[in-house]
Every structure is written in structure tokens, then in C-alpha cells.
Enzyme design. Structure first.
Site, short mmCIF file in Angstrom:
data_model
loop_
_atom_site.label_atom_id
_atom_site.label_comp_id
_atom_site.label_asym_id
_atom_site.label_seq_id
_atom_site.Cartn_x
_atom_site.Cartn_y
_atom_site.Cartn_z
N HIS A 76 -6.29 13.87 -2.81
CA HIS A 76 -4.88 13.82 -3.21
C HIS A 76 -4.83 12.88 -4.42
CE1 HIS A 76 -3.48 16.09 0.18
NE2 HIS A 76 -4.13 15.31 1.01
N GLU A 115 -9.09 10.71 8.98
CA GLU A 115 -8.52 9.45 8.46
C GLU A 115 -8.74 8.27 9.41
OE1 GLU A 115 -4.47 10.48 7.41
OE2 GLU A 115 -5.14 12.06 6.05
N ASP A 141 -4.75 18.10 -4.54
CA ASP A 141 -3.54 18.23 -5.36
C ASP A 141 -3.54 17.10 -6.37
OD1 ASP A 141 -2.65 16.14 -3.61
OD2 ASP A 141 -1.40 17.51 -2.46
N ASN A 162 -12.96 13.80 7.79
CA ASN A 162 -12.12 14.12 6.63
C ASN A 162 -11.23 12.93 6.32
OD1 ASN A 162 -11.01 16.27 4.87
ND2 ASN A 162 -9.14 16.08 6.08
N GLU A 194 -8.35 18.94 0.35
CA GLU A 194 -6.88 18.91 0.27
C GLU A 194 -6.42 18.61 -1.17
OE1 GLU A 194 -5.09 16.41 3.27
OE2 GLU A 194 -6.53 17.03 4.79
O1 G3I Z 1 8.92 20.94 11.38
C1 G3I Z 1 9.89 19.91 11.15
C2 G3I Z 1 11.26 20.49 11.00
O2 G3I Z 1 11.63 21.09 12.22
C3 G3I Z 1 12.23 19.39 10.61
O3 G3I Z 1 13.49 19.94 10.35
C4 G3I Z 1 11.75 18.68 9.35
C5 G3I Z 1 12.64 17.49 8.99
O4 G3I Z 1 11.93 16.53 8.24
O5 G3I Z 1 10.45 18.19 9.58
C6 G3I Z 1 9.51 19.19 9.88
O6 G3I Z 1 8.28 18.60 10.07
C7 G3I Z 1 7.61 18.15 8.90
C8 G3I Z 1 6.24 18.83 8.88
O7 G3I Z 1 5.49 18.33 7.79
C9 G3I Z 1 6.34 20.34 8.72
O8 G3I Z 1 6.94 20.67 7.51
C10 G3I Z 1 7.43 16.66 8.97
O9 G3I Z 1 8.70 16.03 8.88
C11 G3I Z 1 6.53 16.20 7.86
O10 G3I Z 1 6.24 14.82 8.05
C12 G3I Z 1 5.25 16.97 7.89
O11 G3I Z 1 4.47 16.55 6.79
C13 G3I Z 1 3.11 16.93 6.81
C14 G3I Z 1 2.24 15.69 6.74
O12 G3I Z 1 0.88 16.09 6.66
C15 G3I Z 1 2.40 14.80 7.95
O13 G3I Z 1 1.55 13.71 7.86
C16 G3I Z 1 2.87 17.79 5.58
O14 G3I Z 1 3.58 19.02 5.71
C17 G3I Z 1 1.37 18.08 5.43
O15 G3I Z 1 1.14 18.68 4.19
C18 G3I Z 1 0.60 16.78 5.48
O16 G3I Z 1 -0.77 17.05 5.41
C19 G3I Z 1 -1.65 15.91 5.43
C20 G3I Z 1 -2.94 16.36 6.06
O17 G3I Z 1 -2.70 16.91 7.33
C21 G3I Z 1 -3.92 15.19 6.19
N1 G3I Z 1 -4.14 14.57 4.89
C22 G3I Z 1 -2.94 14.18 4.16
C23 G3I Z 1 -1.99 15.38 4.02
C24 G3I Z 1 -0.77 14.99 3.21
O18 G3I Z 1 -0.02 14.03 3.86
#
Ligand code: G3I
Length: 486
Positions: A252, A175, A282, A216, A280
Site C-alpha cells: 500500500h 499483520e 495500490d 502477509n 495488495e
Molecule cells: O459491510 C459494512 C456495511 O454494512 C456498513 O454499512 C459500512 C459502514 O461503514 O461498513 C461496511 O463494512 C466495511 C467493510 O470494509 C466492507 O466494505 C468496514 O466499515 C470497513 O472498515 C472495511 O474496510 C476494509 C478494511 O480492510 C478493514 O480493515 C476494506 O474494505 C478492505 O479493503 C481492507 O483490506 C485490508 C486487508 O484486508 C489487509 N491489508 C490492509 C487492507 C487495507 O486496509
């Protein structure tokens, strides 16, 4: 040999797939499930996605959250059974692997790698250099150019080096562009300038000479300013001799909005001599999802699959999660959700059937438990047209046309032609680019509806003038082939 810290203990760094990590992960891998190997013979019609994909040398992958792999056996079962490729949803990102400078934590990444290897899945490493999920010690470190360069090098060296020989593709930089094609401001770009990408690619090649090196991003699925920026950057990198092997189109998507030029975009990158993947996928829906929205979603999944399958350099499609309830979508887009192949009860949705059929499997029309069952069987001819006059007045009328793709593969761009025999003249139209030459009318796809999966339909319409009589066209041709008329 240099010593580095792994999870607080100083251990020798390995240079190839190492036994230390494998032994540490063995118990977890056993807990997670038995190995699922690629099939030797042809896949039965109702086999899992990965069996059909394997027959075609295609990769069907999923993003896997380690928490779910460890705590949800139904999730882990689907992950193992259905997919022959895997991406760590979060556990290989910088904040997970190097939360403090020089303090590496590979617990999540190792667990993911063990699962993938146990289940014979090709691994996409995600991701080495990204402005997001970046620990604050990097983002707010106020590093000089040379310091940040060595921070980046150490990170790449440790992470890509740890899994050298085990990761098929690395998303080296993620990105890096804005929607208008300009460089995204990040600590990397702001401190190092655009060369940080070439540097990161070279550093990864050093750390793992066997991994393919990819870029990516999202919103580069169609041809637009942002994907043009990648197209130009890749040519620049190639001209400079910087290693670059592939581009990941994240996809996405919003329900009903697969870019009509997706295949053309994939093709233009493949024509640069690099690989392409949908990394990715969805397709999000305004909640609650209706049956017709789930059918639309199935068509969208099918269109993406068909576009990738149609291009030689497109190696696979990865869905960004498995079951709807764990998707990142509802947390990010209020009121939207249900973007994946399996519903909250782990049941396959129409989108699953569409992906299954795209890979050569059969549909699952008898299953009433999957949010609406499978898709209707496609018509048998190359196309079917239904034409009707919706409204008529003394000098004009509104015409409606439904065009159904009756072929066995997706259309990626279409022209419908028919003749008016009574002197009718199109005045304006919608859902297609309309033109008329003499009595011959041509309706061509718009930018957004060129992709029509096998069995899918498009509704188009027009207003036209007439001078008294208004006979209906007797025949229609789609891309030069005669259609049946219903
Ligand atoms: O692990 C913590 C947990 O301890 C805490 O309690 C909780 C509270 O919000 O947060 C947890 O972390 C989260 C993490 O995912 C794991 O679940 C973060 O808040 C959350 O922001 C994070 O989101 C991820 C996101 O990337 C961050 O940008 C998504 O799971 C993940 O699917 C997403 O993936 C991205 C790709 O890497 C890049 N392209 C876009 C895609 C979608 O955003």
C-alpha cells in the site's frame, strides 16, 4: 462425520472441493459472466492484462468486493476480463465467515469462490488469523490459552477445510508485527504468545494439505526492521520444520515512494526458498490527482511490476481493488485517493498502461480518455543524460543532471559516473549519494530512487567549486554503460 452449521443449517462438512457449495453458487456464477480462459497462443499487443501475464506464467490479481461483483456489472466485467488471480477483499475474513462462535456464514465467500472459479482465477484466501475485522466474541472472549487455541483451530478447520483444494494460497496470519519489528499485541499474541503463528500454519496444513501457507503484511516492501522480523521468523519456522510457503508484501504505497530496495527485498525472501508476491498493491495520491501525479503513479506501478518480474520466486502482483471509487484509501486517508488502475468511469489510467507494458503488452498512447493517455516511448539507448549548469558564481556552480533509463527493463540500483576536466570539485549534492575521486565523480542512487522503470527518469543535482573555468563533462556512464548526452 462431524456436523457443522453453515448459514444456520446443519450440513455435513465436506473434505474436498464439494458439490453442495458449487450447486448453491451456480446461479450467481452464471449471472456474473462467462468463463474467461487463459489464451492458448501468444497474446495480441492490446490484449487484457491476464493474457500477457499468462504468457509469462505470472499472476495478475485483484481484490474483489462481493457487493461490487453482485451489483456492478462493469466491475464484474473488468474483474473477469483483466485478472487471472483473485483475493476476496472482505468476505473470507473472520467477521464475515464466523460472526458468532460456531455459526459459519459462507454466503459471501462462496459467491467470491464461484466467481473466481467461473473465470479461471487463482485464489488467494485472505485471511485466517488477523487482529482486525475480528468479531468481538473472539477479541473480547477472555478465553484461556487452550480455549483460544481451539477457537482458532475450529475456525481454520472450517474455513480452510471448506475450500480445501480450491485455494492456491492462504494468508494464514496477517499483520503480526509492528513497524519496529516487535510482535503486535493482539488477542492471539497476548494469549498464546508467538507460537500462535506456527500453530496456525500447522492447523491450516491439516485443514487443506494442498494450499500454500503464507504470511502477509504492509510496510515490509523494502528492507527495514519489520521486514527483517519476517525474515528472521521465516528462518525460525523453517528451522523448526513448520510449513511456510510464502510471504506477501502488501505494497500500500504513497505516490513516488516505491522503496528503492524492493527487488532486493523480494530476492532475499526468495533466497530462503519461499515464494513472494505483491498482494495488495495500490498507490495513493493527494487529491485531486494531477496529470503529472498520474504519470508518477504509472512509474510506481511499473517499478513494482518490474521488481517482481525480475525475481524468479515472485509469483504475481495483486492490486487492492479495480476502480478508484471503491478503494479503501479515501475512507482511511483523508484527502488521498485515485490509487488503482481504473478511474471512476472504469477507464484505464496511465498506471494500467504501465502494468500492461510491464507484462509485455503495448502502450495505449492514442487513447485520450484515460486520464492522460499512455507513457512516452522510452529512448532507445541504455541511458540518456542531460547536464546543465543551473547557477554559476566566480568560484562555484550548481549542476543539474537528468538520467533517463533508455533500456527495456527497470533499473534496480544505479551508479552514474562522469569526469570533470577543469578541476571542479563536488561540495554537496542531492537526490543521489555523491562522491569524487580525482576527477571522477560518482552519483549512486539513494535508498528511495534506485528503482527506475524503462523510460523513467531521475533528477539529481549538486554544488561544486571551480577555479575559473567550468567545462561540461563530455561523457557519462550509467552502471558502466555509456549514455547518450542531450
Ligand atoms: O459491510 C459494512 C456495511 O454494512 C456498513 O454499512 C459500512 C459502514 O461503514 O461498513 C461496511 O463494512 C466495511 C467493510 O470494509 C466492507 O466494505 C468496514 O466499515 C470497513 O472498515 C472495511 O474496510 C476494509 C478494511 O480492510 C478493514 O480493515 C476494506 O474494505 C478492505 O479493503 C481492507 O483490506 C485490508 C486487508 O484486508 C489487509 N491489508 C490492509 C487492507 C487495507 O486496509
Amino acid at each position: 462425520m462431524r456436523l457443522v452449521r453453515h448459514g444456520g443449517h446443519e450440513t455435513p462438512r465436506r473434505t474436498r472441493a464439494g458439490s453442495a457449495r458449487r450447486v448453491a453458487g451456480a446461479a450467481l456464477a452464471t449471472f456474473l459472466g462467462a468463463a474467461v480462459l487463459a489464451p492458448a497462443g501468444p497474446a495480441a499487443a492490446d490484449s487484457p492484462l491476464r493474457d500477457h501475464a499468462a504468457q509469462q506464467g505470472f499472476e495478475i490479481g485483484a481484490a474483489l468486493g462481493v457487493d461490487h461483483l453482485q451489483n456492478d456489472s462493469q466491475f464484474a466485467d473488468l474483474a473477469a476480463t483483466e485478472f487471472n488471480a483473485a483475493t476476496a477483499e472482505n468476505s473470507m475474513k473472520w467477521e464475515s465467515t464466523e460472526p458468532s462462535r460456531g455459526q459459519f456464514d459462507f454466503s459471501g465467500a462462496d459467491a467470491f469462490m464461484d466467481f473466481a472459479q467461473q473465470n479461471n482465477q487463482k485464489v488467494r484466501g485472505h485471511t485466517l488469523v488477523w487482529h482486525s475485522q475480528l468479531p468481538s466474541w473472539v477479541e473480547n472472549g477472555n478465553f484461556s490459552q487452550s480455549e483460544l487455541r481451539s477457537v482458532m483451530e475450529d475456525h481454520i478447520d472450517e474455513v480452510a477445510g471448506r475450500y480445501a483444494g480450491e485455494v492456491a494460497y492462504w494468508d494464514v496470519a496477517n499483520e503480526i508485527f509492528e513497524g519496529d519489528g516487535s510482535w503486535r499485541n493482539s488477542v492471539f499474541y497476548d494469549t498464546l504468545g508467538p507460537d500462535f503463528v506456527a500453530d496456525a500454519l500447522r492447523m491450516t496444513a491439516e485443514a487443506d494439505p494442498n494450499a500454500e501457507l503464507w504470511l502477509n503484511d504492509y510496510s515490509i516492501d523494502g528492507i527495514n526492521a519489520k521486514s527483517d522480523a519476517y525474515y528472521n521468523l521465516i528462518q525460525d519456522l523453517q528451522a523448526q520444520g513448520v510449513p511456510i510457503d510464502g510471504i506477501g508484501l502488501q505494497a500500500h504505497l504513497i505516490n513516488g515512494q516505491v522503496p528503492g530496495d524492493l527487488q532486493q527485498n523480494i530476492q532475499r525472501f526468495a533466497d530462503l526458498g519461499i515464494k513472494v508476491a505483491i498482494t495488495e498493491l495500490d498507490v495513493r495520491i493527494d487529491m485531486p490527482a494531477s496529470q503529472s501525479e498520474l504519470q508518477q503513479q504509472a512509474q510506481d506501478y511499473r517499478a513494482v511490476m518490474d521488481a517482481c518480474l525480475a525475481v524468479n520466486g515472485c509469483v504475481g502482483v495483486t492490486v487492492w481493488g479495480i476502480v478508484d471509487k471503491y478503494s479503501w484509501v479515501p475512507d482511511t486517508f483523508e484527502g488521498e485517493g485515485a490509487p488503482l488502475l481504473f478511474n471512476d468511469d472504469y477507464q484505464p489510467k496511465p498506471a494500467y498502461d504501465a502494468v500492461h507494458e510491464a507484462l509485455g503488452g503495448s502502450s495505449d498512447d492514442d487513447d485520450d480518455d484515460d486520464n492522460g493517455g499512455g507513457e512516452d516511448p522510452p529512448p532507445t539507448g541504455p541511458c540518456e543524460v542531460s547536464y546543465s549548469v543551473a547557477n554559476e558564481w566566480n568560484s562555484g556552480f550548481t549542476g543539474q543532471v537528468t538520467v533517463t533509463n533508455g533500456g527495456s527493463s527497470a533499473l534496480n540500483g544505479w551508479d552514474l559516473q562522469f569526469d570533470f576536466s577543469g578541476g571542479q570539485q563536488i561540495t554537496n549534492g542531492w537526490n543521489a549519494d555523491w562522491s569524487q575521486s580525482g576527477s571522477t565523480v560518482t552519483a549512486s542512487n539513494t535508498e528511495w530512487n534506485g528503482s527506475v522503470p524503462a523510460g523513467g527518469s531521475v533528477d539529481i543535482g549538486f554544488n561544486a567549486s571551480h577555479s575559473g573555468s567550468n567545462p561540461e563533462p563530455g561523457s557519462f556512464a550509467l552502471n558502466g554503460e555509456s549514455c547518450s548526452v542531450s
